[in-house]
Design a protein around this motif. Structure first.
Motif, PDB file in Angstrom:
ATOM      1  N   LYS A 127     -21.028 -28.172 -32.235  1.00 55.67           N
ATOM      2  CA  LYS A 127     -22.426 -28.556 -32.380  1.00 55.67           C
ATOM      3  C   LYS A 127     -22.577 -29.960 -31.785  1.00 55.67           C
ATOM      4  O   LYS A 127     -21.630 -30.747 -31.781  1.00 55.67           O
ATOM      5  CB  LYS A 127     -22.815 -28.570 -33.858  1.00 55.67           C
ATOM      6  CG  LYS A 127     -22.760 -27.205 -34.548  1.00 55.67           C
ATOM      7  CD  LYS A 127     -23.867 -26.312 -34.061  1.00 55.67           C
ATOM      8  CE  LYS A 127     -23.834 -24.954 -34.745  1.00 55.67           C
ATOM      9  NZ  LYS A 127     -24.458 -24.890 -36.037  1.00 55.67           N
TER      10      LYS A 127
ATOM     11  N   SER B 286     -25.887 -22.183 -33.420  1.00 55.67           N
ATOM     12  CA  SER B 286     -25.497 -21.129 -34.383  1.00 55.67           C
ATOM     13  C   SER B 286     -25.601 -19.735 -33.787  1.00 55.67           C
ATOM     14  O   SER B 286     -24.708 -18.901 -33.940  1.00 55.67           O
ATOM     15  CB  SER B 286     -26.352 -21.235 -35.644  1.00 55.67           C
ATOM     16  OG  SER B 286     -26.132 -22.494 -36.239  1.00 55.67           O
TER      17      SER B 286
ATOM     18  N   SER C  50     -18.994 -25.561 -37.653  1.00 49.17           N
ATOM     19  CA  SER C  50     -19.505 -25.192 -38.992  1.00 49.17           C
ATOM     20  C   SER C  50     -19.699 -23.672 -39.087  1.00 49.17           C
ATOM     21  O   SER C  50     -20.691 -23.191 -39.606  1.00 49.17           O
ATOM     22  CB  SER C  50     -20.803 -25.937 -39.315  1.00 49.17           C
ATOM     23  OG  SER C  50     -21.827 -25.667 -38.373  1.00 49.17           O
TER      24      SER C  50
ATOM     25  N   TYR D 200     -30.607 -27.386 -36.335  1.00 49.59           N
ATOM     26  CA  TYR D 200     -31.019 -28.028 -37.592  1.00 49.59           C
ATOM     27  C   TYR D 200     -31.772 -29.327 -37.314  1.00 49.59           C
ATOM     28  O   TYR D 200     -32.632 -29.722 -38.099  1.00 49.59           O
ATOM     29  CB  TYR D 200     -29.796 -28.287 -38.474  1.00 49.59           C
ATOM     30  CG  TYR D 200     -29.130 -26.986 -38.875  1.00 49.59           C
ATOM     31  CD1 TYR D 200     -29.775 -26.119 -39.749  1.00 49.59           C
ATOM     32  CD2 TYR D 200     -27.917 -26.607 -38.337  1.00 49.59           C
ATOM     33  CE1 TYR D 200     -29.209 -24.905 -40.096  1.00 49.59           C
ATOM     34  CE2 TYR D 200     -27.337 -25.398 -38.677  1.00 49.59           C
ATOM     35  CZ  TYR D 200     -27.986 -24.550 -39.553  1.00 49.59           C
ATOM     36  OH  TYR D 200     -27.425 -23.340 -39.876  1.00 49.59           O
TER      37      TYR D 200
ATOM     38  N   ASP E 248     -25.719 -25.721 -44.911  1.00 50.02           N
ATOM     39  CA  ASP E 248     -24.595 -26.167 -45.725  1.00 50.02           C
ATOM     40  C   ASP E 248     -24.767 -27.624 -46.143  1.00 50.02           C
ATOM     41  O   ASP E 248     -25.215 -28.469 -45.340  1.00 50.02           O
ATOM     42  CB  ASP E 248     -23.302 -26.006 -44.930  1.00 50.02           C
ATOM     43  CG  ASP E 248     -23.154 -24.582 -44.407  1.00 50.02           C
ATOM     44  OD1 ASP E 248     -23.772 -23.682 -45.004  1.00 50.02           O
ATOM     45  OD2 ASP E 248     -22.453 -24.391 -43.403  1.00 50.02           O
TER      46      ASP E 248
HETATM   47  N1  GLU Z   1     -22.004 -22.315 -41.919  1.00 51.19           N
HETATM   48  C1  GLU Z   1     -23.204 -21.601 -41.680  1.00 51.19           C
HETATM   49  C2  GLU Z   1     -23.052 -20.616 -40.528  1.00 51.19           C
HETATM   50  O1  GLU Z   1     -22.021 -20.496 -39.978  1.00 51.19           O
HETATM   51  C3  GLU Z   1     -24.389 -22.515 -41.457  1.00 51.19           C
HETATM   52  C4  GLU Z   1     -24.132 -23.628 -40.499  1.00 51.19           C
HETATM   53  C5  GLU Z   1     -24.332 -23.235 -39.051  1.00 51.19           C
HETATM   54  O2  GLU Z   1     -25.323 -22.589 -38.715  1.00 51.19           O
HETATM   55  O3  GLU Z   1     -23.508 -23.629 -38.242  1.00 51.19           O
HETATM   56  O4  GLU Z   1     -23.962 -19.905 -40.202  1.00 51.19           O
END
Ligand code: GLU
Length: 406
Positions: A41, A85, A103, A175, A193
């Protein structure tokens, strides 16, 4: 005199010849340095963001650099690629990136599409609101309000599945866009998160705050192309070394605690496998270990609790017995008679042996025949068990349960 000269010349000639022999051979052309393209990210402070001069920084970035180093790749030979994401599976399976540290929660749905090493961090979904907000303390309070999250995230899935009827969901690519909408008043909350939200709250002190009510468990894994089990194992080994040598704790404290998160504890790391363990597989494991993990799931599937107990360390037998026999449909005394026909099956989904006498295994528990009314109560569970070999015998010595979001 002539003779002397001649022999001097001969000697000189010999010297030249021997010099020629001693001379360092021309260096062989070096193979080009190994390179990696890693998906991260770009806008998650604390986890993964960029400094003013464009350098990636954060816990996910440090984890990626550590893994790359263990794979023999220096930081200057890493190409960073933004992996939002929604894009992660496509970036992996198209070969655009070698792996993703972003993440990225390990979920059963995603395991159909990619493979995971990990988990390397366990976070949980929470809410970010304006400092002045008094009406939102938990997800149920979102009824009639607008909440923003990133498309393609587990956070969006959770809201759609559990709260969709009454919550207005607004999804964006990132985000950071949600946070801008929250500050401008277009949305009432941002959900994802807690570890990500903490970074944004820290960037906007006095304006935004994290509610502090976790309502999911997010196990972050490193995503690799579906079925690349060799890379998956190398990354698993790298993460375990990162935890064992103290780097994990240092980078967690430096990047995450400084953004306001409580210190995290290091998770048990395994190859999060995307298929059940095949018989006789894998060959690198102690065959007795494979046999015992299968016996654990077989005895539990047969409801043979005496057999199960014989595979458990004596000091933990009662506690494990209690988990296994209480929180299952037939044994849960708080439930009505309509669950009597419900049941469960366990499948071993992964085994990792860290040294000759310790191992971790995961088994997936799926509930069957659960009446609709109790569906939300019986989510699938991933159990992570620690096995220890004592006096030559493998025993299950601890067990942790994790609800699995589909
Ligand atoms: N950990 C969650 C996911 O993998 C939310 C964070 C994100 O979007 O990276 O979807």
């Amino acid at each position: 005199m002539k003779r002397v000269l001649r022999s001097a010349a001969v000697a000189a000639g010999l010297m030249v010849a021997s010099c020629a022999q001693d001379r360092e051979p021309e260096p062989a052309p070096q193979p080009p340095p190994r390179t990696l393209t890693i998906g991260i990210k770009f806008d998650q402070p604390g986890l993964s963001t960029r400094t003013a001069d464009g350098k990636p920084t954060g816990f996910d970035v440090d984890t990626a650099v550590y893994i790359a180093d263990r794979l023999g790749v220096r930081p200057e030979h890493i190409t960073w690629r933004e992996a939002r994401s929604e894009q992660r599976e496509e970036l992996l399976n198209s070969g655009t990136v070698d792996f993703v540290v972003a993440s990225y929660s390990i979920t059963a749905g995603r395991q159909q599409l990619v493979s995971f090493a990990g988990p390397y961090l366990i976070a949980g979904q929470d809410l970010l609101v304006r400092q002045s907000e008094t009406g939102i303390e938990r997800p149920e309070d979102l009824n009639g309000r607008t909440v923003c999250t990133a498309e393609g995230s587990t956070s969006a899935e959770k809201i759609r599945r559990s709260f969709a009827r009454n919550v207005r969901l607004s999804t964006r690519d990132t985000y950071a866009q949600c946070v801008a909408d929250l500050i401008s008043g277009t949305v009432d909350a941002v959900t994802t998160d807690d570890v990500i939200l903490a970074g944004y709250a820290r960037e906007h002190p006095g304006t935004l705050r994290v509610v502090g009510h976790r309502f999911t468990r997010e196990r972050y894994g490193v995503g690799v192309r579906k079925g690349d089990l060799a890379l998956q194992s190398q990354i698993t080994a790298a993460i375990r070394t990162m935890i064992a040598d103290g780097t994990w704790r240092r980078t967690m404290a430096a990047n995450l605690v400084t953004t306001g998160s409580k210190p995290f504890t290091a998770p048990v790391v395994f190859n999060a496998p995307d298929q059940p363990l095949a018989p006789g597989d894998p060959t690198t494991l102690d065959p007795d270990l494979v046999r015992v993990t299968k016996a654990i799931s077989a005895t539990s599937n047969a409801r043979d609790w005496e057999g199960f107990r014989s595979l458990v360390c004596p000091e933990t037998a009662d506690a494990i017995d209690e988990i296994v026999t209480t929180y299952t449909p037939q044994y849960d005394k708080t439930l009505g008679p309509e669950v009597k026909t419900a049941g469960f099956t366990n499948t071993v989904t992964g085994v990792t042996q860290s040294d000759p006498d310790t191992a971790t295994f995961v088994f997936h528990e799926a509930f069957t025949n659960v009446p609709e009314k109790y569906r939300h109560y019986f989510k699938d569970i991933d159990y992570t068990g620690n096995l220890v070999r004592r006096n030559g015998e493998w025993k299950l010595c601890s067990l942790a349960a994790d609800f699995v979001e589909p």
